[in-house]
Design an enzyme around this catalytic site. Structure first.
Site, mmCIF file in Angstrom:
data_model
loop_
_atom_site.group_PDB
_atom_site.id
_atom_site.type_symbol
_atom_site.label_atom_id
_atom_site.label_comp_id
_atom_site.label_asym_id
_atom_site.label_seq_id
_atom_site.Cartn_x
_atom_site.Cartn_y
_atom_site.Cartn_z
ATOM 1 N N HIS A 298 2.451 -4.871 4.870
ATOM 2 C CA HIS A 298 1.392 -5.347 5.371
ATOM 3 C C HIS A 298 0.225 -5.800 4.719
ATOM 4 C CE1 HIS A 298 0.506 -1.145 4.861
ATOM 5 N NE2 HIS A 298 -0.628 -1.472 4.938
ATOM 6 N N HIS B 70 -4.380 -7.755 -1.001
ATOM 7 C CA HIS B 70 -3.181 -7.770 -1.752
ATOM 8 C C HIS B 70 -2.098 -7.212 -0.847
ATOM 9 C CE1 HIS B 70 -4.926 -3.645 -2.032
ATOM 10 N NE2 HIS B 70 -3.561 -3.392 -2.055
HETATM 11 P P1 2AM Z 1 -2.633 -0.118 -0.180
HETATM 12 O O1 2AM Z 1 -1.556 -1.029 0.207
HETATM 13 O O2 2AM Z 1 -3.864 -0.932 -1.311
HETATM 14 O O3 2AM Z 1 -2.108 1.098 -1.121
HETATM 15 C C1 2AM Z 1 -2.221 2.643 4.717
HETATM 16 O O4 2AM Z 1 -2.061 3.787 4.052
HETATM 17 C C2 2AM Z 1 -2.688 1.408 4.161
HETATM 18 O O5 2AM Z 1 -3.931 1.854 3.858
HETATM 19 C C3 2AM Z 1 -1.965 1.160 2.822
HETATM 20 O O6 2AM Z 1 -1.547 -0.216 2.862
HETATM 21 C C4 2AM Z 1 -3.303 1.271 1.886
HETATM 22 O O7 2AM Z 1 -3.411 0.331 0.749
HETATM 23 C C5 2AM Z 1 -4.413 1.519 2.516
HETATM 24 N N1 2AM Z 1 -5.527 2.184 1.982
HETATM 25 C C6 2AM Z 1 -6.598 1.851 1.497
HETATM 26 N N2 2AM Z 1 -7.244 2.976 1.276
HETATM 27 C C7 2AM Z 1 -6.779 3.944 1.125
HETATM 28 C C8 2AM Z 1 -6.673 5.344 0.974
HETATM 29 N N3 2AM Z 1 -7.718 5.724 0.576
HETATM 30 N N4 2AM Z 1 -5.550 6.157 1.471
HETATM 31 C C9 2AM Z 1 -4.475 5.727 1.806
HETATM 32 N N5 2AM Z 1 -4.372 4.553 2.030
HETATM 33 C C10 2AM Z 1 -5.232 3.793 1.804
#
Ligand code: 2AM
Length: 194
Positions: free
Chosen positions: A45, A132
């Protein structure tokens, strides 16, 4: 009561998930094993805002806040192109597909979401929004040399256009962390109304 780990996301259509799964298969074949933990294609996603643990009683008001934002938003399209890594090729943590959207709709939607959620007590991310699509994350057991090799390979690859996403709603998503990987479940959907 335990909080519900949540985030606001743009879901991807099945044909894009299939293209991402094919891309992952190619990358898996070209990289050493056990260096990257590839995300399950069905759960890939675009994250607009990570909320962390939310009190169950707050879910409804978050859903309403997102519905207000959605009501004032027109559908738009973004492109998925090329690969990259965070934070840099020598120290890979995240392998991603790039998001291209030249009209600024995506950034302005993210800003309006973060403003709406701030009034409910969720602090906006301090870092600038860097849209991204996470394809995989470094395996905690991976060695520095393997990671640096994969980082170099990814940033020098030229995969071109990967797909196109038409966005007409946003989703408040629950994340259950399981040993086999996170499982995401929609809690609320906010359709675009303009
Ligand atoms: P990412 O894809 O860039 O890793 C669920 O965990 C979503 O929230 C993930 O897609 C993750 O992004 C995002 N996310 C952003 N900040 C986060 C954090 N501090 N801890 C975990 N997930 C985070």
């Amino acid at each position: 009561m335990a909080g519900i780990r949540s985030f606001v996301a743009i879901e991807l259509p099945d044909e894009v998930k299939t293209a991402l799964a094919n891309l992952q298969s190619n990358l898996k074949a070209q990289t050493p094993p056990k260096v990257v933990r590839w995300a399950r294609p069905e759960s890939i996603h675009l994250t607009l805002q990570f909320l962390g643990d939310v009190a169950p009683g707050q879910v409804e008001s978050i859903g309403h806040a997102l519905q207000e934002v959605g009501a004032d938003q027109a559908p738009f399209t973004f492109q998925l192109r090329e690969l990259g890594v965070f934070p840099n090729p020598r120290r890979v943590r995240v392998v991603w597909v790039g998001v291209e959207e030249s009209s600024g709709e995506l950034a302005s939607l993210q800003k309006r979401i973060s403003q709406a959620l701030k009034s409910l007590g969720f602090e906006p991310e301090k870092r600038p929004f860097s849209p991204h699509i996470t394809l995989g994350r470094a395996d905690r057991r991976a060695g520095q040399r393997d990671l640096a090799q994969v980082g170099e390979q990814i940033v020098s690859s030229q995969v071109g256009a990967v797909g196109q996403v038409h966005v007409d709603h946003i989703t408040l998503m629950k994340s259950d962390l399981k040993p086999s990987g996170a499982v995401y479940t929609p809690l609320a959907i906010a359709a675009f109304g303009k």
